[in-house]
Design a protein around this motif. Structure first.
Motif, PDB file in Angstrom:
ATOM      1  N   THR A  34     -38.088 -12.772 -17.519  1.00 37.00           N
ATOM      2  CA  THR A  34     -39.309 -12.966 -18.212  1.00 37.00           C
ATOM      3  C   THR A  34     -39.104 -13.920 -19.396  1.00 37.00           C
ATOM      4  OG1 THR A  34     -39.225 -11.075 -19.401  1.00 37.00           O
ATOM      5  CG2 THR A  34     -40.484 -10.942 -17.473  1.00 37.00           C
ATOM      6  N   PRO A 203     -48.239 -17.562 -22.153  1.00 35.45           N
ATOM      7  CA  PRO A 203     -47.117 -16.585 -22.195  1.00 35.45           C
ATOM      8  C   PRO A 203     -45.616 -17.180 -21.925  1.00 35.45           C
ATOM      9  CG  PRO A 203     -48.254 -16.443 -20.075  1.00 35.45           C
ATOM     10  CD  PRO A 203     -48.808 -17.450 -20.701  1.00 35.45           C
ATOM     11  N   SER A 530     -45.183  -4.375 -24.293  1.00 36.87           N
ATOM     12  CA  SER A 530     -45.356  -5.686 -24.322  1.00 36.87           C
ATOM     13  C   SER A 530     -44.443  -6.234 -22.965  1.00 36.87           C
ATOM     14  CB  SER A 530     -44.391  -6.087 -25.510  1.00 36.87           C
ATOM     15  OG  SER A 530     -42.904  -5.887 -25.530  1.00 36.87           O
ATOM     16  N   ALA A 533     -47.053  -6.121 -20.282  1.00 37.21           N
ATOM     17  CA  ALA A 533     -47.862  -7.028 -20.427  1.00 37.21           C
ATOM     18  C   ALA A 533     -47.201  -8.346 -20.052  1.00 37.21           C
ATOM     19  CB  ALA A 533     -48.425  -7.091 -21.959  1.00 37.21           C
ATOM     20  N   ARG A 534     -45.740  -8.767 -20.469  1.00 31.75           N
ATOM     21  CA  ARG A 534     -45.250  -9.749 -20.217  1.00 31.75           C
ATOM     22  C   ARG A 534     -45.049 -10.129 -18.756  1.00 31.75           C
ATOM     23  NH1 ARG A 534     -40.950 -10.436 -24.441  1.00 31.75           N
ATOM     24  NH2 ARG A 534     -40.136  -8.747 -23.448  1.00 31.75           N
ATOM     25  N   SER A 537     -47.929 -11.538 -17.454  1.00 34.65           N
ATOM     26  CA  SER A 537     -48.559 -12.856 -18.091  1.00 34.65           C
ATOM     27  C   SER A 537     -48.836 -13.842 -17.610  1.00 34.65           C
ATOM     28  CB  SER A 537     -47.571 -13.025 -19.488  1.00 34.65           C
ATOM     29  OG  SER A 537     -46.286 -13.412 -18.769  1.00 34.65           O
ATOM     30  N   GLN A 538     -47.943 -14.491 -16.434  1.00 30.04           N
ATOM     31  CA  GLN A 538     -48.145 -15.576 -15.641  1.00 30.04           C
ATOM     32  C   GLN A 538     -49.454 -15.268 -14.782  1.00 30.04           C
ATOM     33  OE1 GLN A 538     -45.186 -17.004 -13.263  1.00 30.04           O
ATOM     34  NE2 GLN A 538     -43.583 -16.572 -14.796  1.00 30.04           N
ATOM     35  N   THR A 540     -51.819 -13.376 -15.686  1.00 31.59           N
ATOM     36  CA  THR A 540     -53.146 -13.285 -16.697  1.00 31.59           C
ATOM     37  C   THR A 540     -53.562 -14.756 -16.842  1.00 31.59           C
ATOM     38  OG1 THR A 540     -52.088 -11.190 -17.423  1.00 31.59           O
ATOM     39  CG2 THR A 540     -53.830 -12.529 -18.926  1.00 31.59           C
TER      40      THR A 540
END
Length: 577
Positions: A34, A203, A530, A533-534, A537-538, A540
């Protein structure tokens, strides 16, 4: 240049700096990474041809093909060289070991390696942009037809006075170029500002996003599109003028209430087309957003709330055995557990959703496993993780069968306890009870074997939308094999907290580590929420762009419909009156 020749200490060993890379140089990240860390130094790869069989056999190599070579030729050469490894490295590979575990070399184009699964998302966005462009073109042509209808008398008068269709086309081309150039300049300005905003909001981990900018290709595309639109603006009035009968048109007196059937047909087709395209894009975006919402609520396999993760690296010079490593952590973990607000603490060599589980060959006591795996076209490798007591509690990974790994498994490695994931048990012992099954790390097919004492829930190696990891969890201190002490000096500390921000505990943990050994570095601290979420992220970011495209399509379709309906109402004013 002042750094050249300087000495730095890595793992208590002096290392000389021989070069400094240019700013921004970065090797491609491994799939699933990531982008949490960028490389800050490069060390030469050191290989031991006389090393034992449990050496690392998996490496990523980057090669540039010769000008006359093709990828197919390179693949064929690698396939020819791969079977020669047992003869070249007899101490590392035996013919039986090499063929039994299915070693092979995989050739992947660097572009596909870097882009990875983001390529599919980019194609979705490309299709959405294409639909928006088609809607915009239909919108412009439709409004143009309305404009031509409104200027029929003007065109008829100019034709009656001797203007040919080429004269009409030239005038329309000049007008079209003026309008298109203004629109293109405004579009490029908006694209410049929008691109900078999206890149800033994007992100980490989106491949090559830092290289996204307006260049000559973008301006060339805008120029071609401008000329194309101007050409359409010129051609349509010219074609309409060729079929205009001046006397009839002038005789209409401007009192015609509706356009003829032939003139309506094209305009109606364009209206239907742009509405259909807008609905396709909006419905597609809504379905993807719905799938994304379900994915957001899907079970990640862990409970990330209030969890802090931080990497620790013990020097292999100071801690030269797995037992010494465990002794250090055995003193550290209770001290961290005693901090106010800390619920439990654990350690592991790999964490979910960080892309690092890898694939290490496993050995099995039951020989039928090998044949079963071979018949299924699979391999016996799995994500091999060293874990401490309470790791599963700290990560929120449920124990579904049997037990976890208590401290006694590290204090007495001959217990040979091991825990597997549900996916691991389902692959290698389908329909069987995994408890008590024998397995060994690093491909060992002879004893002593570890025996499964528990099955835990599945976790994901890279992201929640990916497949679950095939994971096996060994105690930190393993059964001692000949020539192998099993030490692993890099561990990730997992701290579950009950109050406040998990990151606020970092300074206290740093002080506790310094009290035991100030040479142990802490790095890459983050809260697990986090990380979760990461990992999304792509996706999202892609969904955000798709929602913007759908909203843009709706606005364009609404503007086009409003323009056409306004014209028709204006033309029918006399009839309505």
């Amino acid at each position: 240049n002042d750094a050249i020749g300087s000495i730095v200490h890595l793992d208590d060993r002096p290392v000389e700096i021989v070069g400094v890379m240019a700013p921004g140089v970065e090797l491609p990240a491994e799939p699933g990474e990531t982008g949490r860390l960028a490389s800050t130094l490069w060390m030469p790869a050191q290989f031991d041809p006389a090393g034992p069989f449990y050496n690392n056999h998996v490496y990523d190599a980057i090669a540039r093909l010769a000008p006359t070579a093709t990828a197919a030729q390179a693949k064929g050469e690698l396939q020819r060289l791969t079977p020669q490894r047992p003869a070249a490295f007899p101490l590392a590979y035996s013919e039986r070991f090499f063929t039994k575990y299915g070693f092979r070399t995989v050739l992947v184009p660097l572009r596909r390696y870097v882009v990875g699964k983001a390529a599919g998302q980019l194609w979705i966005l490309f299709g959405a942009v294409g639909l928006v462009l088609a809607i915009a073109c239909a919108n412009v042509v439709n409004l143009l037809l309305v404009r031509v209808e409104a200027r029929r008398r003007e065109l008829a008068i100019r034709t009656a006075l001797g203007a040919g269709w080429r004269d009409l086309a030239a005038g329309a081309l000049r007008e079209g170029l003026t309008l298109s150039a203004g629109g293109a300049l405004l579009g490029v300005a908006l694209a410049y500002l929008g691109t900078r905003a999206l890149v800033a909001l994007a992100p980490p981990g989106v491949p090559r996003l830092e290289n996204v900018h307006l260049d000559g290709h973008v301006f060339a595309f805008a120029l071609v599109l401008t000329l194309a639109v101007a050409g359409v603006l010129a051609i349509i009035p010219a074609l309409r003028a060729r079929g205009v009968a001046p006397v009839v048109t002038l005789g209409d007196g401007g009192r015609t209430t509706t356009a003829g059937r032939q003139r309506q047909r094209l305009r109606s087709t364009l209206v239907v087309s742009q509405v259909a395209l807008a609905l396709v894009l909006v419905v597609g975006a809504a379905l993807l957003l719905r799938s994304f919402a379900r994915l957001r609520t899907a079970d990640s396999g862990i409970d990330a709330r209030g969890v802090l993760r931080v990497d620790l690296a013990l020097s292999s010079q100071r801690y030269d055995s797995a037992y010494k490593v465990w002794q250090f952590y055995e003193r550290l973990l209770p001290r961290i557990r005693a901090l106010p607000g800390v619920a439990t603490v654990g350690l592991a060599t790999q964490l979910p959703l960080e892309g690092g589980y890898g694939c290490v060959v496993q050995g099995f006591e039951n020989r039928t496993v090998y044949q079963r795996v071979k018949d299924a076209g699979e391999t016996t490798c799995a994500g091999q993780v060293d874990a401490s007591p309470n790791y599963f509690r700290a990560m929120g990974i449920p124990v579904q069968q049997g037990r976890a790994l208590p401290a006694t498994d590290n204090d007495n490695p001959t217990n040979g306890a091991v825990v597997v994931s549900k996916e691991f048990a389902g692959r290698f012992w389908p329909g069987e009870n995994p408890i008590g099954q024998g397995v060994a790390p690093n491909g060992r097919s002879i004893g002593p074997f570890y025996h499964v004492v528990g099955v835990v829930g599945d976790v994901h190696a890279e992201s929640i939308d990916g497949p679950p990891a095939i994971a096996i969890y060994y105690p930190m201190v393993g059964i001692r094999f000949k020539g192998n002490n099993g030490a692993d000096w890099g561990m990730t500390l997992v701290v579950r907290t009950t109050r406040g921000d998990p990151m606020s505990y970092l300074s206290a943990i740093r002080n506790l580590v310094d009290d035991l050994d100030p040479t142990v570095p802490l790095s890459d601290a983050a809260d697990m929420e986090s990380i979760v979420a990461r990992s999304m992220s792509q996706l999202t970011f892609t969904m955000t762009l798709l929602a913007i495209a759908g909203l843009t399509a709706l606005v364009l379709a609404a503007v086009g419909l409003y323009g056409v309906i306004s014209y028709i109402v204006a033309r029918r004013t006399n009839e309505i009156g």
